[in-house]
Design a protein around this motif. Structure first.
Motif, PDB file in Angstrom:
ATOM      1  N   SER A   4       0.811  -1.222   0.000  1.00 36.29           N
ATOM      2  CA  SER A   4       0.000   0.000   0.000  1.00 36.29           C
ATOM      3  C   SER A   4       0.839   1.265   0.000  1.00 36.29           C
ATOM      4  O   SER A   4       0.573   2.191  -0.751  1.00 36.29           O
ATOM      5  CB  SER A   4      -0.915   0.049   1.222  1.00 36.29           C
ATOM      6  N   CYS A   5       1.880   1.310   0.867  1.00 42.08           N
ATOM      7  CA  CYS A   5       2.664   2.552   0.915  1.00 42.08           C
ATOM      8  C   CYS A   5       3.453   2.716  -0.351  1.00 42.08           C
ATOM      9  O   CYS A   5       3.633   3.822  -0.833  1.00 42.08           O
ATOM     10  CB  CYS A   5       3.665   2.627   2.043  1.00 42.08           C
ATOM     11  N   GLY A   6       3.962   1.606  -0.890  1.00 37.05           N
ATOM     12  CA  GLY A   6       4.708   1.684  -2.129  1.00 37.05           C
ATOM     13  C   GLY A   6       3.833   2.269  -3.227  1.00 37.05           C
ATOM     14  O   GLY A   6       4.239   3.173  -3.956  1.00 37.05           O
ATOM     15  N   ILE A   7       2.604   1.761  -3.314  1.00 39.23           N
ATOM     16  CA  ILE A   7       1.682   2.238  -4.338  1.00 39.23           C
ATOM     17  C   ILE A   7       1.380   3.721  -4.124  1.00 39.23           C
ATOM     18  O   ILE A   7       1.360   4.515  -5.059  1.00 39.23           O
ATOM     19  CB  ILE A   7       0.396   1.391  -4.346  1.00 39.23           C
TER      20      ILE A   7
ATOM     21  N   SER B 150       5.783  -7.482  -2.085  1.00 43.19           N
ATOM     22  CA  SER B 150       5.183  -6.439  -1.261  1.00 43.19           C
ATOM     23  C   SER B 150       6.315  -5.617  -0.714  1.00 43.19           C
ATOM     24  O   SER B 150       7.173  -5.209  -1.482  1.00 43.19           O
ATOM     25  CB  SER B 150       4.309  -7.042  -0.183  1.00 43.19           C
ATOM     26  N   CYS B 151       6.418  -5.490   0.618  1.00 40.75           N
ATOM     27  CA  CYS B 151       7.386  -4.498   1.033  1.00 40.75           C
ATOM     28  C   CYS B 151       8.398  -5.063   1.995  1.00 40.75           C
ATOM     29  O   CYS B 151       8.094  -5.913   2.804  1.00 40.75           O
ATOM     30  CB  CYS B 151       6.630  -3.336   1.599  1.00 40.75           C
ATOM     31  N   VAL B 152       9.641  -4.586   1.906  1.00 40.83           N
ATOM     32  CA  VAL B 152      10.685  -5.014   2.829  1.00 40.83           C
ATOM     33  C   VAL B 152      10.744  -4.108   4.040  1.00 40.83           C
ATOM     34  O   VAL B 152      11.647  -4.229   4.849  1.00 40.83           O
ATOM     35  CB  VAL B 152      12.083  -5.024   2.177  1.00 40.83           C
ATOM     36  N   GLY B 153       9.817  -3.186   4.127  1.00 44.22           N
ATOM     37  CA  GLY B 153       9.757  -2.335   5.311  1.00 44.22           C
ATOM     38  C   GLY B 153      10.478  -1.009   5.168  1.00 44.22           C
ATOM     39  O   GLY B 153      10.431  -0.178   6.049  1.00 44.22           O
ATOM     40  N   MET B 154      11.135  -0.810   4.021  1.00 43.89           N
ATOM     41  CA  MET B 154      11.860   0.454   3.847  1.00 43.89           C
ATOM     42  C   MET B 154      10.952   1.512   3.229  1.00 43.89           C
ATOM     43  O   MET B 154      11.236   2.036   2.156  1.00 43.89           O
ATOM     44  CB  MET B 154      13.043   0.240   2.921  1.00 43.89           C
ATOM     45  N   CYS B 155       9.885   1.825   3.935  1.00 43.77           N
ATOM     46  CA  CYS B 155       8.919   2.758   3.370  1.00 43.77           C
ATOM     47  C   CYS B 155       9.575   4.074   2.978  1.00 43.77           C
ATOM     48  O   CYS B 155       9.128   4.749   2.070  1.00 43.77           O
ATOM     49  CB  CYS B 155       7.837   3.072   4.380  1.00 43.77           C
ATOM     50  N   TYR B 156      10.631   4.442   3.714  1.00 42.98           N
ATOM     51  CA  TYR B 156      11.231   5.756   3.489  1.00 42.98           C
ATOM     52  C   TYR B 156      11.950   5.834   2.157  1.00 42.98           C
ATOM     53  O   TYR B 156      12.350   6.919   1.749  1.00 42.98           O
ATOM     54  CB  TYR B 156      12.190   6.098   4.646  1.00 42.98           C
ATOM     55  N   ARG B 157      12.162   4.704   1.485  1.00 49.11           N
ATOM     56  CA  ARG B 157      12.803   4.762   0.173  1.00 49.11           C
ATOM     57  C   ARG B 157      11.876   4.301  -0.952  1.00 49.11           C
ATOM     58  O   ARG B 157      12.313   4.060  -2.065  1.00 49.11           O
ATOM     59  CB  ARG B 157      14.071   3.905   0.156  1.00 49.11           C
ATOM     60  N   GLU B 158      10.593   4.123  -0.640  1.00 44.06           N
ATOM     61  CA  GLU B 158       9.653   3.686  -1.673  1.00 44.06           C
ATOM     62  C   GLU B 158       9.550   4.735  -2.770  1.00 44.06           C
ATOM     63  O   GLU B 158       9.712   5.919  -2.479  1.00 44.06           O
ATOM     64  CB  GLU B 158       8.256   3.467  -1.078  1.00 44.06           C
ATOM     65  N   PRO B 159       9.270   4.372  -4.003  1.00 50.01           N
ATOM     66  CA  PRO B 159       9.144   3.018  -4.535  1.00 50.01           C
ATOM     67  C   PRO B 159      10.503   2.303  -4.650  1.00 50.01           C
ATOM     68  O   PRO B 159      11.492   2.915  -5.030  1.00 50.01           O
ATOM     69  CB  PRO B 159       8.575   3.232  -5.939  1.00 50.01           C
TER      70      PRO B 159
ATOM     71  N   ALA C 137      -0.019   2.784  13.322  1.00 58.01           N
ATOM     72  CA  ALA C 137       0.619   1.478  13.277  1.00 58.01           C
ATOM     73  C   ALA C 137       0.162   0.753  12.014  1.00 58.01           C
ATOM     74  O   ALA C 137      -0.981   0.882  11.604  1.00 58.01           O
ATOM     75  CB  ALA C 137       0.234   0.673  14.506  1.00 58.01           C
ATOM     76  N   PHE C 138       1.077   0.007  11.401  1.00 56.91           N
ATOM     77  CA  PHE C 138       0.699  -0.648  10.144  1.00 56.91           C
ATOM     78  C   PHE C 138       1.417  -1.979   9.963  1.00 56.91           C
ATOM     79  O   PHE C 138       1.632  -2.434   8.849  1.00 56.91           O
ATOM     80  CB  PHE C 138       0.965   0.285   8.944  1.00 56.91           C
ATOM     81  N   MET C 139       1.769  -2.621  11.096  1.00 54.04           N
ATOM     82  CA  MET C 139       2.466  -3.908  11.016  1.00 54.04           C
ATOM     83  C   MET C 139       1.576  -4.969  10.390  1.00 54.04           C
ATOM     84  O   MET C 139       1.988  -5.724   9.514  1.00 54.04           O
ATOM     85  CB  MET C 139       2.867  -4.437  12.393  1.00 54.04           C
ATOM     86  N   ASP C 140       0.331  -5.031  10.904  1.00 55.07           N
ATOM     87  CA  ASP C 140      -0.555  -6.105  10.463  1.00 55.07           C
ATOM     88  C   ASP C 140      -0.887  -5.959   8.979  1.00 55.07           C
ATOM     89  O   ASP C 140      -0.926  -6.933   8.245  1.00 55.07           O
ATOM     90  CB  ASP C 140      -1.842  -6.108  11.293  1.00 55.07           C
ATOM     91  N   ARG C 141      -1.105  -4.712   8.566  1.00 58.83           N
ATOM     92  CA  ARG C 141      -1.388  -4.489   7.152  1.00 58.83           C
ATOM     93  C   ARG C 141      -0.234  -5.002   6.292  1.00 58.83           C
ATOM     94  O   ARG C 141      -0.450  -5.693   5.288  1.00 58.83           O
ATOM     95  CB  ARG C 141      -1.598  -3.004   6.856  1.00 58.83           C
ATOM     96  N   SER C 142       0.988  -4.686   6.690  1.00 59.09           N
ATOM     97  CA  SER C 142       2.134  -5.096   5.888  1.00 59.09           C
ATOM     98  C   SER C 142       2.264  -6.601   5.817  1.00 59.09           C
ATOM     99  O   SER C 142       2.600  -7.147   4.773  1.00 59.09           O
ATOM    100  CB  SER C 142       3.413  -4.522   6.474  1.00 59.09           C
ATOM    101  N   VAL C 143       2.016  -7.278   6.952  1.00 63.10           N
ATOM    102  CA  VAL C 143       2.118  -8.740   6.944  1.00 63.10           C
ATOM    103  C   VAL C 143       1.037  -9.327   6.039  1.00 63.10           C
ATOM    104  O   VAL C 143       1.304 -10.200   5.210  1.00 63.10           O
ATOM    105  CB  VAL C 143       2.019  -9.301   8.377  1.00 63.10           C
TER     106      VAL C 143
ATOM    107  N   CYS D 116       1.390   5.275   7.373  1.00 62.23           N
ATOM    108  CA  CYS D 116       1.888   6.274   8.316  1.00 62.23           C
ATOM    109  C   CYS D 116       3.287   6.774   7.973  1.00 62.23           C
ATOM    110  O   CYS D 116       3.651   7.885   8.308  1.00 62.23           O
ATOM    111  CB  CYS D 116       1.914   5.697   9.708  1.00 62.23           C
ATOM    112  N   SER D 117       4.068   5.920   7.295  1.00 61.70           N
ATOM    113  CA  SER D 117       5.435   6.329   7.002  1.00 61.70           C
ATOM    114  C   SER D 117       5.471   7.413   5.939  1.00 61.70           C
ATOM    115  O   SER D 117       6.498   8.025   5.724  1.00 61.70           O
ATOM    116  CB  SER D 117       6.241   5.124   6.544  1.00 61.70           C
ATOM    117  N   LEU D 118       4.341   7.620   5.268  1.00 62.21           N
ATOM    118  CA  LEU D 118       4.295   8.673   4.253  1.00 62.21           C
ATOM    119  C   LEU D 118       3.518   9.891   4.757  1.00 62.21           C
ATOM    120  O   LEU D 118       3.082  10.726   3.987  1.00 62.21           O
ATOM    121  CB  LEU D 118       3.634   8.154   2.971  1.00 62.21           C
TER     122      LEU D 118
END
Ligand SMILES: Cc1cc2nc3c(=O)[nH]c(=O)nc-3n(C[C@H](O)[C@H](O)[C@H](O)COP(=O)(O)O)c2cc1C
Ligand code: SF4
Ligand code: SF4
Ligand code: FES
Ligand code: FES
Lengths: 592, 181
Positions: A12-15, A43-52, A196-202, B138-140
């Motif tokens: 989701s965050c990547g998109i 999906s995501c490796v957790g590095m939201c700060y460097r997405e995409p 919090a968005f752990m569950d979404r990512s999993v 949230c990270s964005l």
């Protein structure tokens, strides 16, 4: 170029960061250039700060590129693919040489997130290729009984990751102890903590591990049905879960004699939440699944005895289930090897707020908060001063900088007045007002109270009113004692966790940041310059260009000045709406 | 308090609902199954965009659940709307991470640009503005969602720019449709 593969992170965050467009652009370039390249999704490796994020596998190694927007795609394809020279500036991680971002991953231990960002979550085969569904196969191969499974889970020491921290093995043992032809196992994917968005990512990154965890749990307690209660705000998670369910059914992991275990008839269904934070509480969740207003009820009877449709029911969090297959496969000791005496294993945290590298991290219990924020998180954005970290959301509290060496485990975090919670860590710097944060959470719990208990319904409202008064500069010295008194009464006189913990954000900020409250009350000042009513707006004469924007936007005409001449604000007329401050393009409006 | 969800405005006149047949189909599909009230309401809202008063009676007749219970459930959950909304929902996140990164500036910029307050619909019926708690990105932060698209790392002016672009896109497609006819 043979065997080159490009994989795009599509969580989701990547998109949201534009990964969808990145994917299309790569697709187009591959087609136009007739390139012999496989294009894949993860999906995501957790590095939201460097997405995409885009990963390239070629004959020389694996390269992960960050911040790959459409314009960088062309450059990377040109240089990396055609000229075989990786674009070093955009590299986040590679096996070939170190990068500054390595510290984000180095100290992480990935158990729950072991597949996130590594597999295409929509392909069951990719999950299987990484040891997926091996744990359920172990049950048949080694003829493991329900008691064997529960014993392993107990010995692993895993505690519920949904916030309460109750030992999972114990819970399963209770649920197994109430025989019934109808018995339910529920996965709590309501993830209500705002931040919090752990569950979404999993769920988005590795839905099958959650299903496998539920199947194992279902077998252990003797369940007839599984339900995933997912918040409606997570459409991508729901979509991928549905795909995963279809695949698992087709492969016989679900259904009659599920996983080839004779007599184990077990299927899983999704229930979409309808937007109520309190439905994360287990008895409220059950009411909601039954189609009623999601209001908690008194316990006992606990769900293990009488839950959904008055049948024995076991509820666990997404992350709890996601760790189970790994534990069954690798053994209790392998899990218990990580962590502290009373908190075993690893925990996923969602780093957000004023931290440089926001994203998802999984660390062994016992790491200090400081290490999580500074080592992994890279410190505070814009190198501002670290003030506090909020853990546990509306039920938790703010841990101040001087306690940052607290280790993350259930008991140490609880000792600070916050709670471990589900794993949200919102980092705050010197520009965050702690009274405002307390008010924010009270406003949230007040709106989300189900209304059953008087002290939760009205008490939170009274506390909120006091906090509003304080942030408006109308606070009285007696307000602080009144807040503490109300907090105590709410804690003692409410039924569910929502009410019982609602005062925590106020109590922790009062404990650690009392001086900020006092500055608001006694000096009518907001030290962090957040509470608008306590600020004075003025024009910096050196910066003002006389563009007239502020004067035109002021709703009460409090700004005087002519075109190309320095403007000024009449303080007695100003209502402190802040519009001039946001409108001025020359930073000429100042706050004090 | 969740009671605040009960809208005090006078209910809008029931529009002539044309696609009742879809709702009949939905009700038939769930007939006789337990725990289906919330999925039914979600389904109806999916079809009509909101829950008009007339539909409550219809669901009550089909399921045997009293209208009072239906209304109780519909007003408890934030998802259900008793009034029509615009074509696209603008959901501005006010979760913790967005709050500490100035989500309120995003909301006020949008309110000003569209001339609506939180919860209201623009005069052209295109947008409804709503604040929500956490979209999971949230990270964005700060984040908003328009329709099914999510936008991150916003400032007030960027948010307004995005909305203007969408309005342009939407109005030109309607114009196209009209011209083609
Ligand atoms: C107000 C409230 C909200 C909760 N929200 C959640 C939630 O969103 N997700 C979750 O897993 N647990 C939530 N919980 C905790 C659940 O009640 C329950 O303890 C948990 O799902 C059990 O799973 P675990 O043992 O695996 O942690 C919430 C509890 C309360 C009181
Ligand atoms: S404490 Fe609050 S949310 Fe929980 S049951 Fe009581 S009123 Fe409802
Ligand atoms: S803060 Fe608002 S009222 Fe005050 S001068 Fe600026 S625009 Fe006018
Ligand atoms: S990009 Fe993966 S969780 Fe944010
Ligand atoms: S707090 Fe805004 S997306 Fe989570």
């Amino acid at each position: 170029m043979q065997n080159t593969k490009i994989i795009v992170g599509l969580g989701s965050c990547g998109i949201a960061a534009g990964a969808g467009k990145t994917y299309q652009k790569i697709e187009t370039l591959i087609a136009e250039g007739n390139l012999d390249i496989k294009l894949g999704k993860t999906s995501c490796v957790g590095m939201c700060y460097r997405e995409p994020l885009v990963e390239i596998h070629d004959a020389t190694g694996v390269y992960l590129y960050g911040d790959v927007d459409e314009s960088r795609v062309s450059e990377i394809i040109e240089k990396h693919i055609r000229e075989h020279t990786p674009v070093k500036e955009y590299l986040v991680k590679t096996d070939l040489f170190p990068t500054p971002d390595d510290t984000f991953l180095k100290d992480q231990v990935k158990i729950t997130l072991r597949n996130c960002g590594m597999i295409d979550p929509e392909q069951i085969e990719e999950y299987e290729a990484r040891g997926g569904y091996e744990a359920v196969k172990k049950i048949t191969a080694e003829k493991l009984t329900s008691a064997d499974i529960i014993k392993t889970v107990l010995e692993s020491g895993i505690r519920g990751r949904g916030g309460g921290g109750f030992p999972t093995g114990m819970k399963w043992k209770f649920a197994a102890g109430y025989p019934s032809p109808e018995k339910y196992i529920i996965c709590n994917a309501d993830e209500g903590d705002p931040g919090a968005f752990m569950d979404r990512s999993v769920l988005e990154g590795d839905p099958h591990t959650v299903l496998e965890g539920m199947i194992i749990g279902g077998y252990a307690i003797g369940a007839s049905d599984g339900i995933i209660y997912c918040r409606a705000e997570y459409p991508l998670a729901i979509k991928r879960l549905n795909i995963a369910l279809g695949q698992a059914r087709a492969k016989g992991y679900l259904g009659i004699d599920a996983c080839g275990i004779a007599g184990f008839n077990f299927d899983i269904h999704i229930k979409e939440g309808a937007g109520a934070f309190v439905c994360g509480e287990e008895t409220a969740l059950i009411a909601s699944v039954e189609g009623r207003r999601g209001m908690p009820r008194k316990r006992p009877p606990f769900p293990a005895q009488s839950g959904l449709w008055n049948k024995p029911t076991n509820i666990n969090n997404v992350e709890t289930f996601a760790g189970i297959p790994w534990i069954i496969l690798n053994g209790a000791e392998a899990f218990a090897h990580y962590g502290t005496e009373k908190s075993k294993g690893t925990k996923v945290f969602a780093l957000a707020g004023k931290v440089k590298r926001s994203g998802l991290v999984e660390v062994p219990m016992g790491m200090t908060i400081r290490d999580v924020i500074f080592n992994l998180g890279g410190g505070i954005k814009n190198d501002k001063k670290f003030k506090a970290v909020q853990m546990g959301g509306p039920s938790g509290g703010c841990i101040p900088e001087y306690l940052a060496d607290t280790v993350v485990d259930y008991d140490s975090v609880t000792a600070t007045g916050a709670i471990m919670g589900s794993g949200g860590m919102v980092v705050m710097d010197e520009t965050t007002c702690m009274v405002d944060v307390a008010k924010f959470f009270l406003d949230f719990t007040c709106k989300e109270s189900c209304g059953k208990c008087t002290f939760c319904r009205i008490g939170t409202k009274r506390m909120l009113e006091i906090l509003e008064r304080i942030t408006n500069g109308e606070g009285k010295p007696s307000d602080l004692d009144e807040l503490i008194d109300l907090a105590q009464q709410i804690k003692e006189n409410t039924l569910c966790g929502l009410g019982q913990t609602a005062p925590n954000p106020v109590l922790t900020t009062l404990r650690y940041f009392r001086d900020e409250y006092e500055a608001h009350i006694n000096q009518h000042k907001c030290p962090a310059k957040v509470c608008k009513k306590l600020l004075t707006y003025s024009v910096n004469e050196a910066k003002c260009t006389g563009c007239t924007v502020c004067a035109r936007n002021c709703p009460v005409n409090a700004i005087d000045g002519e075109r190309k001449k320095v403007h000024s604000i009449r303080q007695d007329a100003c209502i402190k709406c802040g519009l001039c401050f946001t409108k001025c393009k020359f930073d000429a409006i100042e706050l004090s | 308090m969740r009671i605040n969800r009960i809208n005090k405005k006078t209910p809008t006149i029931d529009p002539t609902v044309s696609n009742f047949s879809e709702i009949d189909k939905l009700l038939a599909e769930y007939k006789g199954r337990k725990g289906t009230l919330i999925p039914i309401l979600q389904g109806v809202q999916e079809i009509l965009g909101y829950l008009p008063p007339r539909v409550f009676q219809k669901i009550a007749d089909a399921t045997g659940i009293p209208v009072s219970d239906l209304y109780g459930v519909a007003t408890f959950y934030a998802q259900f709307r008793l009034h029509p909304v615009g074509k696209l929902m603008i959901k501005v996140c006010h979760g913790t991470a967005c709050h500490v990164q100035n989500a309120s500036a995003v909301s006020s910029a949008i309110e000003e640009a569209l001339g609506v307050k939180d919860g209201d619909t623009t005069a052209d019926g295109l947008f409804t503005l709503e604040s929500v708690a956490c979209l999971g990105c949230c990270s964005l932060a700060p984040v908003m969602m328009i329709g099914s698209e999510t936008f991150g790392k916003l400032t007030g002016s960027e948010a307004v720019k995005i909305i203007k672009e969408i309005r342009q896109r939407e109005t030109s497609t309607t114009a196209d449709l009209v011209n083609n006819k």
